[in-house]
Design an enzyme around this catalytic site. Sequence first.
Site, short mmCIF file in Angstrom:
data_model
loop_
_atom_site.label_atom_id
_atom_site.label_comp_id
_atom_site.label_asym_id
_atom_site.label_seq_id
_atom_site.Cartn_x
_atom_site.Cartn_y
_atom_site.Cartn_z
N GLU A 1 -70.30 62.42 39.33
CA GLU A 1 -69.23 62.15 38.37
C GLU A 1 -69.04 60.65 38.20
OE1 GLU A 1 -64.49 63.44 37.90
OE2 GLU A 1 -65.58 63.87 39.74
N LYS B 1 -64.76 66.75 30.87
CA LYS B 1 -64.03 67.42 31.94
C LYS B 1 -62.82 68.15 31.37
CE LYS B 1 -62.49 66.40 36.68
NZ LYS B 1 -62.41 65.30 37.69
N CYS C 1 -66.59 68.48 38.65
CA CYS C 1 -65.70 68.41 39.80
C CYS C 1 -64.60 69.48 39.77
CB CYS C 1 -65.12 67.01 39.92
SG CYS C 1 -64.36 66.62 41.52
#
Length: 264
Positions: free
Chosen positions: A45, A114, A147
């Site tokens: 990330e 994200k 994540c």
Amino acid sequence: MGRTFRLAVGQSPAELPTTRDRLDWLAETLPTVATHRADLLVLPELFATGYNIGDQIAERAEPADGPIAQAILGLASAHGLAIHYGFPEVDGNAIFNTAQCFGPDGTRLGIHRKLSIPPGFERKYFTPGDGYTLFTYRDVRIATLICYDAEFPETARHVSSIGAELILVPTALGEQWDWVAQRMIPTRAYENGVYLAYANSAGAENGLSFLGQSFIATPDGQELERAGAETEILYGTLELDKVSAAQSRLPYLRDREVLKLDNL
């Protein structure tokens, strides 16, 4: 042997201070990755800029086709493999925590913003994304979750239900969250019958210590490879027939459709 795919997971050093340093590290690492005949390298990330960098997130953010992207696609082409990496993407007045993948021909294979921004400093800088990424590369259907995205069972289930065989999860997991890397995220592979690659950073960045422990999980609940705490590149050969075999053995994706959860 049926379809196979050669995957590399880069657990890169977190302490690299600038984007230039990070691209230089990647350029120095790629010849070794290429000798392992990797089809694709997945990186952590916000690999391209750093994660725990405060207001520099806004300063280093770029459009999806900016200078970082041009450098990455050049490296992908030079070494004959796909590169999947995280970066802060600026689009208008918004900044997204984004990951994208370039193939060796310079084509953008997929891009994902994200979906869920976790509590903490990220909420100061990033706007949540909308929707999922699913792309096909070398006959493998690949999804991206970043994540915190993957910590929701619903996200992995959704991309698996629409055909993903491999889920790539770039992350910036701190050392206090070992249970997430050791138990929670490997379960996402097993409960959906897919391969999952988790790419974390190693070391520390501006006071944040990363867990490391990147891994490749298999559809039948095994670990193909797992890193320790240090900088490392993992390699694994994925046998894609194991996806259909796992999903036939434990048909969660099919049988969930007949669950009767509403008794009203």
